[in-house]
Design a protein around this motif. Structure first.
Motif, mmCIF file in Angstrom:
data_model
loop_
_atom_site.group_PDB
_atom_site.id
_atom_site.type_symbol
_atom_site.label_atom_id
_atom_site.label_comp_id
_atom_site.label_asym_id
_atom_site.label_seq_id
_atom_site.Cartn_x
_atom_site.Cartn_y
_atom_site.Cartn_z
ATOM 1 N N ARG A 190 -16.100 18.228 25.668
ATOM 2 C CA ARG A 190 -17.020 18.639 24.618
ATOM 3 C C ARG A 190 -17.715 17.449 23.954
ATOM 4 O O ARG A 190 -18.249 17.566 22.858
ATOM 5 C CB ARG A 190 -16.279 19.475 23.562
ATOM 6 N N GLU A 191 -17.716 16.298 24.632
ATOM 7 C CA GLU A 191 -18.383 15.088 24.161
ATOM 8 C C GLU A 191 -18.033 14.755 22.712
ATOM 9 O O GLU A 191 -18.886 14.449 21.882
ATOM 10 C CB GLU A 191 -19.904 15.213 24.305
ATOM 11 N N GLY A 192 -16.728 14.816 22.433
ATOM 12 C CA GLY A 192 -16.262 14.375 21.121
ATOM 13 C C GLY A 192 -16.359 15.388 20.010
ATOM 14 O O GLY A 192 -16.304 15.027 18.828
ATOM 15 N N LYS A 193 -16.478 16.674 20.366
ATOM 16 C CA LYS A 193 -16.502 17.741 19.357
ATOM 17 C C LYS A 193 -15.323 18.677 19.587
ATOM 18 O O LYS A 193 -14.908 18.888 20.726
ATOM 19 C CB LYS A 193 -17.808 18.531 19.421
ATOM 20 N N ASP A 194 -14.780 19.241 18.508
ATOM 21 C CA ASP A 194 -13.683 20.184 18.674
ATOM 22 C C ASP A 194 -14.223 21.555 19.058
ATOM 23 O O ASP A 194 -15.435 21.728 19.287
ATOM 24 C CB ASP A 194 -12.819 20.236 17.404
ATOM 25 N N ASN A 195 -13.346 22.552 19.126
ATOM 26 C CA ASN A 195 -13.757 23.882 19.570
ATOM 27 C C ASN A 195 -14.754 24.548 18.635
ATOM 28 O O ASN A 195 -15.441 25.490 19.024
ATOM 29 C CB ASN A 195 -12.523 24.781 19.733
ATOM 30 N N ASP A 196 -14.812 24.078 17.402
ATOM 31 C CA ASP A 196 -15.767 24.628 16.433
ATOM 32 C C ASP A 196 -17.062 23.831 16.391
ATOM 33 O O ASP A 196 -17.938 24.095 15.552
ATOM 34 C CB ASP A 196 -15.136 24.657 15.030
ATOM 35 N N GLY A 197 -17.181 22.833 17.256
ATOM 36 C CA GLY A 197 -18.396 22.039 17.304
ATOM 37 C C GLY A 197 -18.451 20.912 16.302
ATOM 38 O O GLY A 197 -19.497 20.282 16.119
ATOM 39 N N VAL A 198 -17.331 20.621 15.651
ATOM 40 C CA VAL A 198 -17.270 19.558 14.655
ATOM 41 C C VAL A 198 -16.958 18.231 15.346
ATOM 42 O O VAL A 198 -16.031 18.145 16.146
ATOM 43 C CB VAL A 198 -16.209 19.867 13.585
ATOM 44 N N VAL A 199 -17.746 17.202 15.040
ATOM 45 C CA VAL A 199 -17.551 15.890 15.645
ATOM 46 C C VAL A 199 -16.213 15.293 15.213
ATOM 47 O O VAL A 199 -15.826 15.375 14.042
ATOM 48 C CB VAL A 199 -18.692 14.931 15.253
ATOM 49 N N LEU A 200 -15.503 14.696 16.165
ATOM 50 C CA LEU A 200 -14.195 14.097 15.881
ATOM 51 C C LEU A 200 -14.381 12.720 15.231
ATOM 52 O O LEU A 200 -14.322 11.691 15.901
ATOM 53 C CB LEU A 200 -13.378 13.961 17.169
ATOM 54 N N THR A 201 -14.591 12.713 13.953
ATOM 55 C CA THR A 201 -14.774 11.436 13.246
ATOM 56 C C THR A 201 -13.494 10.611 13.219
ATOM 57 O O THR A 201 -13.534 9.403 12.979
ATOM 58 C CB THR A 201 -15.242 11.690 11.809
ATOM 59 N N GLU A 202 -12.352 11.243 13.480
ATOM 60 C CA GLU A 202 -11.081 10.515 13.456
ATOM 61 C C GLU A 202 -10.939 9.547 14.622
ATOM 62 O O GLU A 202 -10.122 8.623 14.589
ATOM 63 C CB GLU A 202 -9.916 11.509 13.481
ATOM 64 N N VAL A 203 -11.733 9.766 15.689
ATOM 65 C CA VAL A 203 -11.680 8.841 16.817
ATOM 66 C C VAL A 203 -12.532 7.619 16.467
ATOM 67 O O VAL A 203 -13.658 7.446 16.945
ATOM 68 C CB VAL A 203 -12.161 9.510 18.125
ATOM 69 N N ASN A 204 -11.991 6.790 15.596
ATOM 70 C CA ASN A 204 -12.681 5.586 15.151
ATOM 71 C C ASN A 204 -11.939 4.349 15.645
ATOM 72 O O ASN A 204 -10.965 4.457 16.407
ATOM 73 C CB ASN A 204 -12.819 5.577 13.621
ATOM 74 N N GLU A 205 -12.345 3.193 15.202
ATOM 75 C CA GLU A 205 -11.758 1.949 15.688
ATOM 76 C C GLU A 205 -10.261 1.868 15.404
ATOM 77 O O GLU A 205 -9.467 1.501 16.281
ATOM 78 C CB GLU A 205 -12.476 0.753 15.061
ATOM 79 N N ALA A 206 -9.872 2.235 14.183
ATOM 80 C CA ALA A 206 -8.454 2.162 13.814
ATOM 81 C C ALA A 206 -7.618 3.126 14.651
ATOM 82 O O ALA A 206 -6.512 2.782 15.088
ATOM 83 C CB ALA A 206 -8.289 2.462 12.325
ATOM 84 N N TYR A 207 -8.143 4.320 14.880
ATOM 85 C CA TYR A 207 -7.418 5.325 15.676
ATOM 86 C C TYR A 207 -7.248 4.843 17.111
ATOM 87 O O TYR A 207 -6.162 4.962 17.697
ATOM 88 C CB TYR A 207 -8.167 6.653 15.647
ATOM 89 N N VAL A 208 -8.303 4.294 17.687
ATOM 90 C CA VAL A 208 -8.241 3.828 19.069
ATOM 91 C C VAL A 208 -7.217 2.700 19.206
ATOM 92 O O VAL A 208 -6.468 2.632 20.188
ATOM 93 C CB VAL A 208 -9.635 3.370 19.542
ATOM 94 N N GLN A 209 -7.159 1.812 18.222
ATOM 95 C CA GLN A 209 -6.174 0.738 18.240
ATOM 96 C C GLN A 209 -4.756 1.294 18.170
ATOM 97 O O GLN A 209 -3.849 0.789 18.851
ATOM 98 C CB GLN A 209 -6.429 -0.224 17.089
ATOM 99 N N GLU A 210 -4.558 2.339 17.367
ATOM 100 C CA GLU A 210 -3.230 2.953 17.267
ATOM 101 C C GLU A 210 -2.859 3.649 18.584
ATOM 102 O O GLU A 210 -1.698 3.604 19.013
ATOM 103 C CB GLU A 210 -3.196 3.948 16.116
ATOM 104 N N VAL A 211 -3.829 4.277 19.221
ATOM 105 C CA VAL A 211 -3.580 4.901 20.532
ATOM 106 C C VAL A 211 -3.126 3.844 21.533
ATOM 107 O O VAL A 211 -2.154 4.047 22.270
ATOM 108 C CB VAL A 211 -4.854 5.616 21.049
#
Length: 295
Positions: free
Chosen positions: A246-267
């Motif tokens: 879904r190119e970074g959107k959830d099932n409701d069409g909301v953009v996943l803003t949580e996938v940011n630099e800090a989140y990616v580093q934690e992953v």
């Protein structure tokens, strides 16, 4: 330009014995000469037939790193010359390119190598590292590295250690209940191993509950650091689905803003912890299938 293995072959004109030689010197080419003809280099190499002792002088010619060989005393003799060109690492850029294209075969080494390449890429990425699409791309790369490692590590252990393979078959229902005709087993003594490995390669390694069950069935312990580590990565697989489908959107069409630099580093940190835990928990099994370095 540098050259490695070289081989020369021709047949003796007296007894027709094949004369073969390796390791002889090659002539150089003078790149600073005013003309191509002036730069051509030659080298005379002496040979003796091992059967009839007839002696030969082969002249090797280097014409701008194109090599030819001929016996001028007997021009009808066909001389075969092969020269292997080696990569030239005098240029630092070429050497770095070679390192970037190198892919280790061992799962942990491959994972670590990928981390190094990403770190190198980040130093050159500059402004794009702030783009949300870049965060999603990097996030998916880390998830792909995790899935590849989880698959490759388990496959190698199951393929290389018979007791691990037997435990997996005995403890995992989808394998335990498979049946094959006796003629198939008699025709291929490696059939069980092949079928088990094929089954493992067909699994989806972002389905982490199934991955946990596979590792526990084969090796008797969970691959995850703890429940917190597993919970975080399971939630990350949901974001993986949204980024892939879904190119970074959830099932409701909301953009996943949580996938940011800090989140990616934690992953990255959580996946690295998982890999390190697997290498520690199953250290004895892993070392038992690694080749012994003779020095």
């Amino acid at each position: 330009m540098s050259f490695g293995k070289r081989a020369l072959r021709f047949h003796c004109s007296e007894c027709d014995t094949a004369i073969e030689e390796e390791g002889f010197d090659l002539p150089g080419f003078d790149y600073m000469s005013e003309s191509h003809a002036d730069g051509i280099g030659t080298e005379d190499v002496d040979f003796q037939c091992p059967e009839c002792d007839k002696e030969y002088t082969v002249q090797i010619t280097n014409s701008f790193d194109n090599f030819e060989a001929q016996i001028y005393a007997e021009p009808k003799i066909r001389v075969q010359l092969s020269v292997v060109e080696l990569p030239d690492f005098d240029d630092e850029f070429d050497y770095q390119d070679y390192l970037k294209s190198y892919v280790p075969t061992e799962p942990k080494d491959r994972f670590s190598h990928s981390l190094e390449l990403i770190a190198d890429m980040l130093t050159s990425a500059k402004a794009v590292t702030s783009y949300p699409v870049f965060h999603r791309m990097l996030f998916l790369q880390y998830m792909a590295m995790m899935e590849a490692y989880l698959c490759d590590r388990l496959v190698l252990l199951v393929q290389g250690i018979e007791p691990v393979r037997i435990k997996l078959i005995q403890n995992y229902n989808s394998l335990k209940n498979q049946q094959y005709p006796l003629v198939a087993l008699a025709s291929d003594p490696n059939l069980i191993t092949k079928k088990t490995v094929s089954f493992l390669k067909a699994q989806l390694y972002h389905e982490l509950d199934a991955v946990d069950n596979l590792y526990q069935a084969a090796l008797g312990a969970s691959p995850f650091v703890d429940e917190k580590n597993k919970k975080f990565l399971k939630e990350a697989t949901i974001n993986r689905h949204h980024c892939v489908h879904r190119e970074g959107k959830d099932n409701d069409g909301v953009v996943l803003t949580e996938v940011n630099e800090a989140y990616v580093q934690e992953v990255c940190s959580q996946i690295t912890a998982l890999v390190e835990n697997i290498e520690t928990v199953y250290k004895a099994e892993i070392e038992s299938i690694q080749p012994v370095i003779p020095f």
